[in-house]
Design a protein around this motif. Sequence first.
Motif, PDB file in Angstrom:
ATOM      1  N   GLY A  98       0.809  -1.215   0.000  1.00  0.00           N
ATOM      2  CA  GLY A  98       0.000   0.000   0.000  1.00  0.00           C
ATOM      3  C   GLY A  98       0.835   1.253   0.000  1.00  0.00           C
ATOM      4  N   MET A  99       0.140   2.381   0.020  1.00  0.00           N
ATOM      5  CA  MET A  99       0.835   3.663   0.059  1.00  0.00           C
ATOM      6  C   MET A  99       0.004   4.689   0.805  1.00  0.00           C
ATOM      7  SD  MET A  99       2.709   5.820  -2.902  1.00  0.00           S
ATOM      8  CE  MET A  99       1.331   6.698  -3.565  1.00  0.00           C
ATOM      9  N   ARG A 100       0.701   5.436   1.666  1.00  0.00           N
ATOM     10  CA  ARG A 100       0.089   6.591   2.318  1.00  0.00           C
ATOM     11  C   ARG A 100       0.621   7.826   1.604  1.00  0.00           C
ATOM     12  NH1 ARG A 100      -0.579   8.365   8.356  1.00  0.00           N
ATOM     13  NH2 ARG A 100      -0.417  10.613   8.154  1.00  0.00           N
ATOM     14  N   TYR A 101      -0.248   8.789   1.326  1.00  0.00           N
ATOM     15  CA  TYR A 101       0.183  10.021   0.698  1.00  0.00           C
ATOM     16  C   TYR A 101      -0.333  11.183   1.537  1.00  0.00           C
ATOM     17  CZ  TYR A 101       1.252  13.518  -2.800  1.00  0.00           C
ATOM     18  OH  TYR A 101       1.784  14.619  -3.435  1.00  0.00           O
ATOM     19  N   ASP A 102       0.594  11.976   2.072  1.00  0.00           N
ATOM     20  CA  ASP A 102       0.198  13.088   2.931  1.00  0.00           C
ATOM     21  C   ASP A 102      -0.148  14.306   2.087  1.00  0.00           C
ATOM     22  OD1 ASP A 102       0.466  12.440   5.903  1.00  0.00           O
ATOM     23  OD2 ASP A 102       2.274  11.546   5.055  1.00  0.00           O
ATOM     24  N   VAL A 103      -1.432  14.534   1.936  1.00  0.00           N
ATOM     25  CA  VAL A 103      -1.924  15.658   1.136  1.00  0.00           C
ATOM     26  C   VAL A 103      -1.685  16.964   1.875  1.00  0.00           C
ATOM     27  CG1 VAL A 103      -3.961  16.598  -0.024  1.00  0.00           C
ATOM     28  CG2 VAL A 103      -3.728  14.129   0.251  1.00  0.00           C
ATOM     29  N   ALA A 104      -1.914  16.951   3.177  1.00  0.00           N
ATOM     30  CA  ALA A 104      -1.713  18.126   4.022  1.00  0.00           C
ATOM     31  C   ALA A 104      -1.268  17.612   5.384  1.00  0.00           C
ATOM     32  CB  ALA A 104      -3.018  18.911   4.144  1.00  0.00           C
ATOM     33  N   THR A 105      -1.022  18.524   6.328  1.00  0.00           N
ATOM     34  CA  THR A 105      -0.533  18.074   7.637  1.00  0.00           C
ATOM     35  C   THR A 105      -1.673  17.613   8.541  1.00  0.00           C
ATOM     36  OG1 THR A 105      -0.513  20.366   8.378  1.00  0.00           O
ATOM     37  CG2 THR A 105       1.564  19.465   7.590  1.00  0.00           C
ATOM     38  N   ASN A 106      -2.872  17.470   7.979  1.00  0.00           N
ATOM     39  CA  ASN A 106      -3.968  16.875   8.751  1.00  0.00           C
ATOM     40  C   ASN A 106      -4.821  15.939   7.886  1.00  0.00           C
ATOM     41  OD1 ASN A 106      -5.154  18.759   7.127  1.00  0.00           O
ATOM     42  ND2 ASN A 106      -6.213  19.847   8.760  1.00  0.00           N
ATOM     43  N   LEU A 107      -4.283  15.558   6.733  1.00  0.00           N
ATOM     44  CA  LEU A 107      -5.069  14.794   5.760  1.00  0.00           C
ATOM     45  C   LEU A 107      -4.148  13.827   5.004  1.00  0.00           C
ATOM     46  CD1 LEU A 107      -8.038  15.013   4.607  1.00  0.00           C
ATOM     47  CD2 LEU A 107      -7.054  16.426   2.801  1.00  0.00           C
ATOM     48  N   ALA A 108      -4.511  12.562   5.007  1.00  0.00           N
ATOM     49  CA  ALA A 108      -3.702  11.577   4.275  1.00  0.00           C
ATOM     50  C   ALA A 108      -4.605  10.697   3.418  1.00  0.00           C
ATOM     51  CB  ALA A 108      -2.911  10.714   5.259  1.00  0.00           C
ATOM     52  N   LEU A 109      -4.152  10.444   2.208  1.00  0.00           N
ATOM     53  CA  LEU A 109      -4.851   9.527   1.306  1.00  0.00           C
ATOM     54  C   LEU A 109      -4.106   8.203   1.343  1.00  0.00           C
ATOM     55  CD1 LEU A 109      -5.540  11.462  -2.016  1.00  0.00           C
ATOM     56  CD2 LEU A 109      -7.186  10.063  -0.776  1.00  0.00           C
ATOM     57  N   LYS A 110      -4.872   7.112   1.306  1.00  0.00           N
ATOM     58  CA  LYS A 110      -4.213   5.811   1.350  1.00  0.00           C
ATOM     59  C   LYS A 110      -4.834   4.854   0.360  1.00  0.00           C
ATOM     60  CE  LYS A 110      -3.261   6.167   6.255  1.00  0.00           C
ATOM     61  NZ  LYS A 110      -3.748   5.704   7.557  1.00  0.00           N
ATOM     62  N   THR A 111      -4.016   3.962  -0.124  1.00  0.00           N
ATOM     63  CA  THR A 111      -4.538   2.861  -0.920  1.00  0.00           C
ATOM     64  C   THR A 111      -3.800   1.606  -0.498  1.00  0.00           C
ATOM     65  OG1 THR A 111      -4.882   2.017  -3.151  1.00  0.00           O
ATOM     66  CG2 THR A 111      -2.967   3.426  -2.826  1.00  0.00           C
ATOM     67  N   GLN A 112      -4.517   0.488  -0.515  1.00  0.00           N
ATOM     68  CA  GLN A 112      -3.908  -0.759  -0.042  1.00  0.00           C
ATOM     69  C   GLN A 112      -4.481  -1.953  -0.800  1.00  0.00           C
ATOM     70  OE1 GLN A 112      -3.351  -1.050   4.240  1.00  0.00           O
ATOM     71  NE2 GLN A 112      -3.948  -3.203   4.226  1.00  0.00           N
ATOM     72  N   LEU A 113      -3.586  -2.848  -1.151  1.00  0.00           N
ATOM     73  CA  LEU A 113      -3.975  -4.095  -1.803  1.00  0.00           C
ATOM     74  C   LEU A 113      -3.670  -5.225  -0.820  1.00  0.00           C
ATOM     75  CD1 LEU A 113      -4.673  -5.555  -4.604  1.00  0.00           C
ATOM     76  CD2 LEU A 113      -2.200  -5.780  -4.834  1.00  0.00           C
ATOM     77  N   ASP A 114      -4.691  -6.015  -0.476  1.00  0.00           N
ATOM     78  CA  ASP A 114      -4.485  -7.158   0.412  1.00  0.00           C
ATOM     79  C   ASP A 114      -4.735  -8.441  -0.356  1.00  0.00           C
ATOM     80  OD1 ASP A 114      -4.219  -5.828   3.101  1.00  0.00           O
ATOM     81  OD2 ASP A 114      -6.209  -5.096   2.561  1.00  0.00           O
ATOM     82  N   ARG A 115      -3.827  -9.366  -0.199  1.00  0.00           N
ATOM     83  CA  ARG A 115      -4.004 -10.689  -0.773  1.00  0.00           C
ATOM     84  C   ARG A 115      -4.078 -11.637   0.418  1.00  0.00           C
ATOM     85  NH1 ARG A 115      -5.904 -13.419  -5.087  1.00  0.00           N
ATOM     86  NH2 ARG A 115      -4.552 -15.130  -5.703  1.00  0.00           N
TER      87      ARG A 115
END
Lengths: 138, 392
Positions: free
Chosen positions: B342-359
């Motif tokens: 997966g990946m965390r992406y810090d859009v701002a200092t109070n907001l993070a976007l994440k995506t994750q693939l689970d197998r």
Amino acid sequence: MSRVRLPAIMALLLGSAMVRADIAVVTHDASHAVHLSRHQVINIFMGRYRQLPDGGLALPIDLVGLKDRFYRALVDRDLAEINALRARQVFSGQGSPPYQADAPEEVAALVLQNPGALGYVDAAGVTPDQQIVFMLHE
Amino acid sequence: MDGRRVRPVGAWRYLLSLLLSLLPVSAGAQALAGNEPLTVSGFGTLGVIHNSSSEAAFVRDLGQPKGAGEGWSARVDTLLGGQVDLKLNDRFDVTLQGISRYHHEGDFSPELTWAFLRYTPSPGWQLRAGRLGWDSYLFSESRYVGYAYPWVRPPVDHYGILQLDYIEGVDVTYRRPLGSGLAWAKLFAGRSTSHLVLSEALSAEMDISNLYGGHLNYALGPWQFRASYARADSDADFSVDREAFARNPRTLVLNTLIGRAFDYGAIELYSLGMTYEQGRWQVQAMQNRSTTDSEGVIDSGFVSLGYRTGQATPYVMFSRVRTSFPEIPAGESFRQRTWSLGMRYDVATNLALKTQLDRVHVIRPGLLWRETDADWEGDRITLVSLGLDFIF
């Protein structure tokens, strides 16, 4: 030889011109904290252990405009990472983040009024009634 | 059930009015002049998950009655939490926290997760009493605060089972520098109630008493270690949904077996955890073993490796869980393994976007999956998650 050195010297000069001023961690009464180690400053500002060398409680103050540089130099973390760590502490009931001051004058006033208060300011802006307990080099 | 739903709201109101009545007293006794005594903050997650399997629905923990079936679902990860911190004076403060998320009642009704009074006599000591967070494991207390960790959710192979929403009791923490690092120890004692949905047709209200334990921690440079122990007496009150049985009578045997596995009198939990954060690298690892007095064993653990580059933190994680209940025929023990990327992406200092693939490789089905047939023999399931985590 001298042809090789000139660009190197110029690069050094340019480089040092870009180095920003140091950040001073200050308190009012030095008897509480004559000198703090880097570990102690990290423990206090990261909310791990807020005890001053004399046993008193340290009250850390963040300066909003200098916060980014301070934590980058202190623990090599950006503000999103610092906020993630703080969120873990606050929302797991382990403690409160440092007080957030908007201006160096506010830091100066808080440090003056509160014996255990620790703030940080640009080293060039340290006032006579502030004691430097740790100098953070960028 | 209705009576239970009303109670937390009543407790909220009662505590809030109690706190408000204390406010004028505290106004003159703040730790830092100019500091607000009352802080209101919060956290939340908007999350959607896509499940590739038509045979099993995914849940984040055993409290969730329905899971995310084939297609997209926002049910399992979406949540909102609010917190009020009130500083009464230099030594006393009060914290209240409530969370709205999909839970055992089958809806998002808010729950009072914490309401405690803290006494800090010195920087090294802390005592708390009231409704406290469960922190026997690293990250347990902040497992709903998505902004605090890199993943979309903490690995369900561990955090999906054996967690408590809160404990009602007391705890004490002692901290001190040791060598060139920092050591701290925590002891807690109390009781709790836990609602487990073991399958669509079988749920249990666990009355957990004589709950006590503690943990030892040591932080040195980039390293942090934790060893913890907890034990509790448990009394399970099972309730059976006869309609669900009637719809799918083949689950009867499985449910009886799962029920027997959770009908233990006492449980002991052991855990070893560590984190390593140096420069751009983030490593978290944990290994746990829990044993019941009916000789049941639950082993779980995970390892996660992340690397921060700019605002992005890609990570890879491996987790697994394995149960063994001697009273149950060997084939009925639950086993699964999960690889996550997966990946965390810090859009701002109070907001993070994440995506994750689970197998997820479900080797022996049992817990943590809903809407399965009794003859389901497990499978490899792919989950794709998207999350938006925020704090305020």
